[in-house]
Scaffold this motif. Structure first.
Motif, PDB file in Angstrom:
ATOM      1  N   LEU A 239       0.815  -1.227   0.000  1.00  0.00           N
ATOM      2  CA  LEU A 239       0.000   0.000   0.000  1.00  0.00           C
ATOM      3  C   LEU A 239       0.841   1.265   0.000  1.00  0.00           C
ATOM      4  O   LEU A 239       0.388   2.332   0.457  1.00  0.00           O
ATOM      5  CB  LEU A 239      -0.976  -0.005   1.183  1.00  0.00           C
ATOM      6  CG  LEU A 239      -1.861  -1.258   1.330  1.00  0.00           C
ATOM      7  CD1 LEU A 239      -2.787  -1.121   2.538  1.00  0.00           C
ATOM      8  CD2 LEU A 239      -2.658  -1.514   0.061  1.00  0.00           C
ATOM      9  N   ARG A 240       2.049   1.203  -0.550  1.00  0.00           N
ATOM     10  CA  ARG A 240       2.926   2.384  -0.554  1.00  0.00           C
ATOM     11  C   ARG A 240       2.322   3.550  -1.348  1.00  0.00           C
ATOM     12  O   ARG A 240       2.581   4.707  -1.031  1.00  0.00           O
ATOM     13  CB  ARG A 240       4.311   2.019  -1.098  1.00  0.00           C
ATOM     14  CG  ARG A 240       4.349   1.638  -2.564  1.00  0.00           C
ATOM     15  CD  ARG A 240       5.707   1.121  -2.965  1.00  0.00           C
ATOM     16  NE  ARG A 240       5.988  -0.166  -2.338  1.00  0.00           N
ATOM     17  CZ  ARG A 240       7.148  -0.818  -2.478  1.00  0.00           C
ATOM     18  NH1 ARG A 240       8.108  -0.304  -3.217  1.00  0.00           N
ATOM     19  NH2 ARG A 240       7.308  -1.982  -1.879  1.00  0.00           N
ATOM     20  N   ASP A 241       1.509   3.216  -2.402  1.00  0.00           N
ATOM     21  CA  ASP A 241       0.887   4.296  -3.187  1.00  0.00           C
ATOM     22  C   ASP A 241      -0.075   5.125  -2.343  1.00  0.00           C
ATOM     23  O   ASP A 241      -0.274   6.316  -2.597  1.00  0.00           O
ATOM     24  CB  ASP A 241       0.124   3.724  -4.382  1.00  0.00           C
ATOM     25  CG  ASP A 241       1.044   3.303  -5.520  1.00  0.00           C
ATOM     26  OD1 ASP A 241       2.233   3.674  -5.478  1.00  0.00           O
ATOM     27  OD2 ASP A 241       0.573   2.603  -6.437  1.00  0.00           O
ATOM     28  N   PHE A 242      -0.683   4.501  -1.345  1.00  0.00           N
ATOM     29  CA  PHE A 242      -1.632   5.211  -0.489  1.00  0.00           C
ATOM     30  C   PHE A 242      -0.917   6.037   0.591  1.00  0.00           C
ATOM     31  O   PHE A 242      -1.527   6.910   1.215  1.00  0.00           O
ATOM     32  CB  PHE A 242      -2.586   4.224   0.179  1.00  0.00           C
ATOM     33  CG  PHE A 242      -3.525   3.552  -0.791  1.00  0.00           C
ATOM     34  CD1 PHE A 242      -4.767   4.109  -1.064  1.00  0.00           C
ATOM     35  CD2 PHE A 242      -3.160   2.394  -1.454  1.00  0.00           C
ATOM     36  CE1 PHE A 242      -5.647   3.506  -1.964  1.00  0.00           C
ATOM     37  CE2 PHE A 242      -4.024   1.776  -2.361  1.00  0.00           C
ATOM     38  CZ  PHE A 242      -5.262   2.335  -2.617  1.00  0.00           C
TER      39      PHE A 242
ATOM     40  N   CYS B 158     -11.483   3.756  -0.299  1.00  0.00           N
ATOM     41  CA  CYS B 158     -11.901   4.439   0.935  1.00  0.00           C
ATOM     42  C   CYS B 158     -11.448   3.674   2.174  1.00  0.00           C
ATOM     43  O   CYS B 158     -10.920   4.265   3.134  1.00  0.00           O
ATOM     44  CB  CYS B 158     -13.421   4.581   0.970  1.00  0.00           C
ATOM     45  SG  CYS B 158     -14.077   5.902  -0.059  1.00  0.00           S
ATOM     46  N   ASN B 159     -11.637   2.376   2.158  1.00  0.00           N
ATOM     47  CA  ASN B 159     -11.347   1.577   3.351  1.00  0.00           C
ATOM     48  C   ASN B 159      -9.855   1.474   3.626  1.00  0.00           C
ATOM     49  O   ASN B 159      -9.428   1.465   4.791  1.00  0.00           O
ATOM     50  CB  ASN B 159     -11.998   0.206   3.227  1.00  0.00           C
ATOM     51  CG  ASN B 159     -13.511   0.294   3.253  1.00  0.00           C
ATOM     52  OD1 ASN B 159     -14.078   1.371   3.464  1.00  0.00           O
ATOM     53  ND2 ASN B 159     -14.189  -0.818   3.034  1.00  0.00           N
ATOM     54  N   ILE B 160      -9.067   1.408   2.576  1.00  0.00           N
ATOM     55  CA  ILE B 160      -7.612   1.395   2.778  1.00  0.00           C
ATOM     56  C   ILE B 160      -7.165   2.715   3.409  1.00  0.00           C
ATOM     57  O   ILE B 160      -6.392   2.738   4.385  1.00  0.00           O
ATOM     58  CB  ILE B 160      -6.878   1.161   1.442  1.00  0.00           C
ATOM     59  CG1 ILE B 160      -7.051  -0.288   0.979  1.00  0.00           C
ATOM     60  CG2 ILE B 160      -5.389   1.494   1.573  1.00  0.00           C
ATOM     61  CD1 ILE B 160      -6.516  -0.572  -0.412  1.00  0.00           C
ATOM     62  N   LEU B 161      -7.653   3.828   2.869  1.00  0.00           N
ATOM     63  CA  LEU B 161      -7.249   5.137   3.388  1.00  0.00           C
ATOM     64  C   LEU B 161      -7.687   5.321   4.831  1.00  0.00           C
ATOM     65  O   LEU B 161      -6.938   5.851   5.666  1.00  0.00           O
ATOM     66  CB  LEU B 161      -7.840   6.245   2.510  1.00  0.00           C
ATOM     67  CG  LEU B 161      -7.192   6.401   1.133  1.00  0.00           C
ATOM     68  CD1 LEU B 161      -8.026   7.304   0.244  1.00  0.00           C
ATOM     69  CD2 LEU B 161      -5.772   6.961   1.272  1.00  0.00           C
TER      70      LEU B 161
ATOM     71  N   LYS C 109     -15.877   3.392   3.969  1.00  0.00           N
ATOM     72  CA  LYS C 109     -15.609   4.190   5.174  1.00  0.00           C
ATOM     73  C   LYS C 109     -15.313   5.647   4.797  1.00  0.00           C
ATOM     74  O   LYS C 109     -14.207   6.154   5.011  1.00  0.00           O
ATOM     75  CB  LYS C 109     -14.437   3.586   5.950  1.00  0.00           C
ATOM     76  CG  LYS C 109     -14.703   2.171   6.447  1.00  0.00           C
ATOM     77  CD  LYS C 109     -13.447   1.574   7.086  1.00  0.00           C
ATOM     78  CE  LYS C 109     -13.657   0.135   7.512  1.00  0.00           C
ATOM     79  NZ  LYS C 109     -12.415  -0.476   8.053  1.00  0.00           N
ATOM     80  N   ALA C 110     -16.320   6.296   4.235  1.00  0.00           N
ATOM     81  CA  ALA C 110     -16.179   7.698   3.850  1.00  0.00           C
ATOM     82  C   ALA C 110     -16.961   8.572   4.825  1.00  0.00           C
ATOM     83  O   ALA C 110     -18.022   8.175   5.309  1.00  0.00           O
ATOM     84  CB  ALA C 110     -16.683   7.914   2.429  1.00  0.00           C
TER      85      ALA C 110
END
Length: 643
Positions: free
Chosen positions: A72-75, A129-132, A172-173
């Protein structure tokens, strides 16, 4: 693709930490995540939102097609934004982007360099959304884009074959913007800059949020509330699911709409009413932002992006569509009221295109969601403000609708006279039914004739796309499309103008198979009609249920959401294939199957019509020609003996 010498890297919004650093920023205000490649062009939502926020003084970065499979490095690469993360799945619903009508995985993605597939996840809005939120739990996440917009309430998801709750129940927004996002986003930014936290913004039009079921709704004295059947009720009763849709569609298209509330478990999704249509000035401001109109230089060695190649020399003149077709999502996302750009803004964009190094003088499209709705609105806007009709042109053209085509004809002619323009084609679909508006004034009718002549004479690239969609009046009524008789009328005018101008052009009609309400005999009749017109169809598609359409509600529930009457829909793979093959009556591989189906339906007349040469000597009980050819004396004796 080479880097255009007119630009340097800083002319695009930054996409990496290195690009952010090069701008001298120590932080970013808003970071946008999108499922598409970053194309800095007004046809791509992330670019529009990024440029708009930038124009209001914000530092904005874009992370296109982040890798969700690795660490998840892009996030994480741009850190925490000062204001919020913005998320969109891209210009298409990710599931439509990934799968065909037969639920087969597509081998390409038009919004990715070289058309490569697999660069975004299924249900990308939820995944991003959920990753962020997991990585940055205290940073607000703002969700938008067409995927989120069309999944804002309980909706049927064709790819999982189940009813899903409104997307905020799974994503999860903190807040969702639905529809075209400029107006709500400007208000969001204004309030954030005044110190109001994003998670507290509950009364901004055209936004939605999730809250506890026992929590009181935010107060707004100008809004009335409509409570929809809950998600659980929709799961238990398809009729309630169908009934919900009418409220959703009508309130989405009203000038002064109600707030919608739907319970999902122990929470409720609150959907604030939309903004009124954008003014010409507001729309111009969006299109006139300093786009490079090109993909980001990061893609130079990665191959062309098909979606960009398709629209790079086209101009969008307006937003919205008042057609209200049952299978289409345009009005659900852009609204049914038309927002039109000024002539000056359109001509300025054309001028920019003429300066592009690889432009050869041919505009691929001067159009919009439909080609010929530019500048059209109600003659009396007060009537429009009270209207609940989902379509302004079905079942008949509204007497309050001004269908004057003069403004479009003027733009076509003005663009054609510009330096560097050899031809300006109209590639968008033309609504030919508006050209035969019996209720129009004499001035409007004259404008229809003038437009048709100008269009067919000067703006057809050999083939003109129109979308009758079907030939059966019964099916067309479900589709909210005009009678096929009008297509015959338009084709006659098309052929007449071609003959008069000594042109050799074709009409390319679009048709849909397996649409709700379509029986197998309806498709057989479609085959016969297109046979008589000598059309060997190329532009065809099998109906694909997509969220937020009348047709999808019928497909899943079996009920029409407005009449609540039962309605047939071909659902099984066998039934869908049986319908689709009639579109290809001219192909040998389908002809025997078509004959077999028509025999079972006892329609030998249709067999004769579709295959006259092959069938006229094969009627049941008769001997074919090849069995009655005799040679020599022996055959002569045989014939005498029989006589």
């Amino acid at each position: 693709m080479k880097l255009d010498k007119r630009y340097k890297m800083e002319d695009w919004l930054p996409t990496s930490a290195k690009e952010v650093e090069k701008r001298g920023w120590d932080s970013v205000d808003v970071i946008l995540f999108t499922g598409d490649a970053y194309i800095d062009h007004p046809a791509f939502g992330a670019a529009v939102i990024g440029r708009m926020l930038e124009s209001h003084g914000l530092k904005v970065a874009i992370v296109p097609q982040p890798n969700w499979r690795d660490d998840l490095r892009d996030f994480k690469k741009l850190g925490r934004p000062n204001y919020f993360f913005g998320v969109t799945a891209g210009a298409m619903d990710s599931m439509v982007n990934h799968y065909t009508a037969n639920r087969r995985l597509r081998s390409n993605d038009a919004y990715t360099p070289d058309g490569r597939s697999g660069q975004r996840p299924d249900y990308a809005s939820v995944v991003y959304c959920n990753i962020l939120k997991d990585l940055f739990p205290d940073v607000p996440v703002l969700l938008g884009g067409i995927e989120a917009s069309l999944r804002r309430v309980t909706h049927y998801d064709y790819w999982s074959d189940k009813l899903k709750p409104g997307i905020l129940a799974n994503a999860k927004a903190d807040l969702m913007v639905y529809g075209m996002g400029e107006q709500p986003l400007l208000e969001i930014i204004r309030l954030i800059e005044r110190g109001v936290p994003l998670e507290s913004l509950k009364t901004i039009p055209q936004t939605a949020f999730l809250q506890d079921i026992n929590q009181e709704l935010p107060k707004n004295k100008n809004w009335k509330d409509i409570e929809l059947a809950s998600h659980d009720e929709c799961l238990e009763d398809k009729l309630k699911y169908a009934r919900n849709f009418r409220y959703v569609e009508e309130e989405s298209n009203r000038w002064n709409a109600a707030r919608l509330v739907q319970k999902v478990g122990d929470q409720q999704i609150v959907i604030n009413p939309p903004y009124p249509p954008m003014s010409t000035g507001e729309l111009d401001a969006s299109f006139d932002l300093p786009y490079t109109r090109l993909p980001h230089p990061r893609y130079i060695a990665k191959g062309p992006i098909p979606a960009f190649e398709m629209i790079k020399f086209s101009v969008n003149m307006h937003r919205g569509c008042f057609g209200g077709c049952s299978f289409c999502t345009i009005s659900a996302h852009q609204g049914k009221f038309i927002a039109s750009r000024s002539k000056e803004s359109i001509l300025n964009e054309v001028d920019k295109i003429t300066k592009m190094p690889d432009f050869k003088g041919y505009l691929s499209d001067l159009g919009g969601p439909s080609a010929n709705m530019y500048k059209m609105e109600g003659k009396n806007l007060r009537i429009c403000q009270r209207c609940t009709r989902p379509s302004c042109i079905h079942p008949n053209i509204c007497t309050n609708l001004n269908t004057d085509h003069t403004a479009m004809t003027d733009i076509y002619r003005s663009v054609s006279k510009m330096n560097g323009i050899k031809k300006a084609f109209v590639g968008s679909g033309v609504r030919y039914d508006m050209l035969y508006n019996n209720m129009a004034t004499s001035q409007e009718k004259e404008s229809h004739k003038e437009y048709m002549e100008e269009l067919i004479t000067n703006h057809v690239s050999g083939r003109l796309k129109v979308a009758p969609e079907h030939t059966s009046d019964q099916v067309l009524n479900v589709m909210r499309k005009p009678s096929f008789k009008l297509f015959y009328k338009f084709k006659a005018d098309f052929d007449r103008i071609n003959q008069k101008k000594k042109l050799n052009q074709q009409i390319i009609p679009y048709f849909i198979s397996s649409h709700p309400g379509s029986e197998e005999l309806d498709m057989a009749n479609l085959a016969c009609e297109t046979h008589d017109l000598d059309f060997k169809l190329e532009q065809v598609q099998d109906f694909t249920p997509t969220p937020m359409t009348v047709a999808t509600v019928i497909y899943h529930s079996g009920y029409h959401p407005y009449t609540l009457e039962k309605m047939y829909t071909p659902v099984s793979k066998k039934d869908k294939l049986n319908q689709r093959m009639f579109l290809f009556w001219y192909k040998k591989e389908y002809q025997q199957q078509i004959k077999d189906r028509l025999k079972k339906l006892n329609r030998f007349d249709m067999i004769k019509k579709l295959f006259p040469d092959k069938e006229k000597h094969q009627v049941k009980g008769h001997i074919s020609k090849k069995h009655t050819k005799f040679k020599g004396a022996k055959s002569q004796k045989f014939r005498k003996k029989r006589s």
